[in-house]
Design an enzyme around this catalytic site. Sequence first.
Site, mmCIF file in Angstrom:
data_model
loop_
_atom_site.group_PDB
_atom_site.id
_atom_site.type_symbol
_atom_site.label_atom_id
_atom_site.label_comp_id
_atom_site.label_asym_id
_atom_site.label_seq_id
_atom_site.Cartn_x
_atom_site.Cartn_y
_atom_site.Cartn_z
ATOM 1 N N ARG A 36 0.731 -1.109 0.100
ATOM 2 C CA ARG A 36 0.043 -0.082 0.036
ATOM 3 C C ARG A 36 0.773 1.156 0.077
ATOM 4 N NH1 ARG A 36 -4.926 -1.752 3.868
ATOM 5 N NH2 ARG A 36 -6.193 -2.919 2.010
ATOM 6 N N GLY A 352 -11.650 -8.734 -1.089
ATOM 7 C CA GLY A 352 -10.248 -9.082 -0.483
ATOM 8 C C GLY A 352 -9.868 -10.580 -0.520
HETATM 9 P P1 ADP Z 1 -14.197 -11.521 -1.128
HETATM 10 O O1 ADP Z 1 -13.569 -11.477 0.134
HETATM 11 O O2 ADP Z 1 -13.557 -11.519 -2.331
HETATM 12 O O3 ADP Z 1 -15.668 -10.537 -1.321
HETATM 13 P P2 ADP Z 1 -15.857 -13.457 0.459
HETATM 14 O O4 ADP Z 1 -15.382 -13.056 1.752
HETATM 15 O O5 ADP Z 1 -17.198 -13.236 0.024
HETATM 16 O O6 ADP Z 1 -15.145 -13.045 -0.962
HETATM 17 O O7 ADP Z 1 -15.879 -15.165 0.377
HETATM 18 C C1 ADP Z 1 -14.535 -15.855 0.518
HETATM 19 C C2 ADP Z 1 -14.571 -16.921 1.285
HETATM 20 O O8 ADP Z 1 -15.798 -17.785 0.673
HETATM 21 C C3 ADP Z 1 -13.324 -17.734 1.270
HETATM 22 O O9 ADP Z 1 -12.926 -17.728 2.656
HETATM 23 C C4 ADP Z 1 -13.897 -19.070 0.933
HETATM 24 O O10 ADP Z 1 -13.322 -20.125 1.697
HETATM 25 C C5 ADP Z 1 -15.321 -18.976 1.068
HETATM 26 N N1 ADP Z 1 -15.952 -20.046 0.303
HETATM 27 C C6 ADP Z 1 -16.085 -20.071 -1.131
HETATM 28 N N2 ADP Z 1 -16.723 -21.144 -1.674
HETATM 29 C C7 ADP Z 1 -17.235 -21.648 -0.292
HETATM 30 C C8 ADP Z 1 -18.130 -22.854 -0.099
HETATM 31 N N3 ADP Z 1 -18.365 -23.637 -1.053
HETATM 32 N N4 ADP Z 1 -18.109 -23.175 1.305
HETATM 33 C C9 ADP Z 1 -17.814 -22.567 2.224
HETATM 34 N N5 ADP Z 1 -16.902 -21.562 1.864
HETATM 35 C C10 ADP Z 1 -16.736 -21.085 0.793
HETATM 36 MG MG MG Z 2 -13.978 -11.325 2.198
#
Ligand code: ADP
Ligand code: MG
Length: 396
Positions: A36, A352
Amino acid sequence: MQKATIKDFNFNNKKVFVRVDFNVPLKDKKITDDNRIEAALPTINYLLENGATLILASHLGDPKTEEDKELLNMEAVAQRLSELLGKKVLKAPSCIGKEVKDMVDNLKKGDVLLLENTRFHKGEKKNDPDFAKELASYADVCVNDAFGTAHRAHASNCGVAELLPCYAGFLMEKEIDMIGNTLENPKRPFIAILGGAKVSSKIGVIENLLTKVDTLLIGGAMVFTFARALGYETGNSLVEEDKIELASELIKKAKKAGKKLIFPVDFICADKIEENVKTKICPIQKIDKGLIGLDIGPESLKIFEKELINAKTVVWNGPMGVFEIDIFAKGTKKIANIMAKLKDARTIIGGGDSAAAVNQFGLESKMTHISTGGGASLEYMEGIELPGIKAIKDAQ
Ligand code: ADP
Ligand code: MG
């Protein structure tokens, strides 16, 4: 809405209050990742090359106790910035008060002063007008390069910008162009891929993107709430029972709007979320009792690839599976690879964990843009006018 950027103002002989994002990860008071700080250099160097004197401000973590104050001071940041800039960065003992004011008064052209953690002051998060007034009193003009806090109306990004003309730094400009302008005016076909853990945290994003995209691909755990809305059996997969109704509504909405809403057809399933567990591929209609859908399966990836291959704009938020564990990372990795290979397409990653996944695969340089703001990029994708961006001057 186009916003004014630092290219639109003559900074020569001006004192400039620059809201940067130096919210770096620390361990034992040492910086573990200085991305950053490095990312802020183009804006800082541009302003210095153009004759400005800089007063830099950022928050660092979320200090609550006196002990936090000891841990979350800007000492290490000032030192790292000095190294990266190749010049001494002065560090103020606070954000306000006589000592700081005197330091500002004594700054010479080209000097760089870093204020202490803005969140050491209650007025920061409250967007207190008196706190903002003191910060604004140091400068003739302000620059906002902290996209990561743009979804918060705090004193250092919004309060100050009400008192001084505010210009977007290069990082902020890029986020506005990549997320804001892309959503407003995308090259088509425009495909969004949404995944991640919870449908509840992405409802606004789904609703807004459904009005903009041609096709929406859904992966991650959020699929299973939709699967239940479709009457399927989801085993032990993550379902938000209280959102099934809403998922049903979203499916209807997409249909009515003539948008393609595409779900995976198969999943890699296991009975525990662990390395080296036995896995089984199940169809979306029926995940076996006792099993959890943890990644999208090979047939789904073929379908997603077929859609993506022609896209001119792809926005991706949310991993396709539990990518933190190797055996459930294939779907996320494959999607990242398909995006990386697209020619003549704008590929944008927000969120993130999604950004972390792309970095983990070493594909960051193959994407058009990876947003630096987790919460801010999500709210921006929801179509919300972010207060930190609103506060920047409109372009003439
Ligand atoms: P971002 O931070 O990119 O917005 P999220 O925080 O919404 O994404 O989601 C990320 C999390 O979702 C990850 O830690 C991942 O392990 C979890 N995840 C993705 N698919 C599944 C699943 N099928 N079952 C449980 N957790 C999941
Ligand atoms: Mg997230």
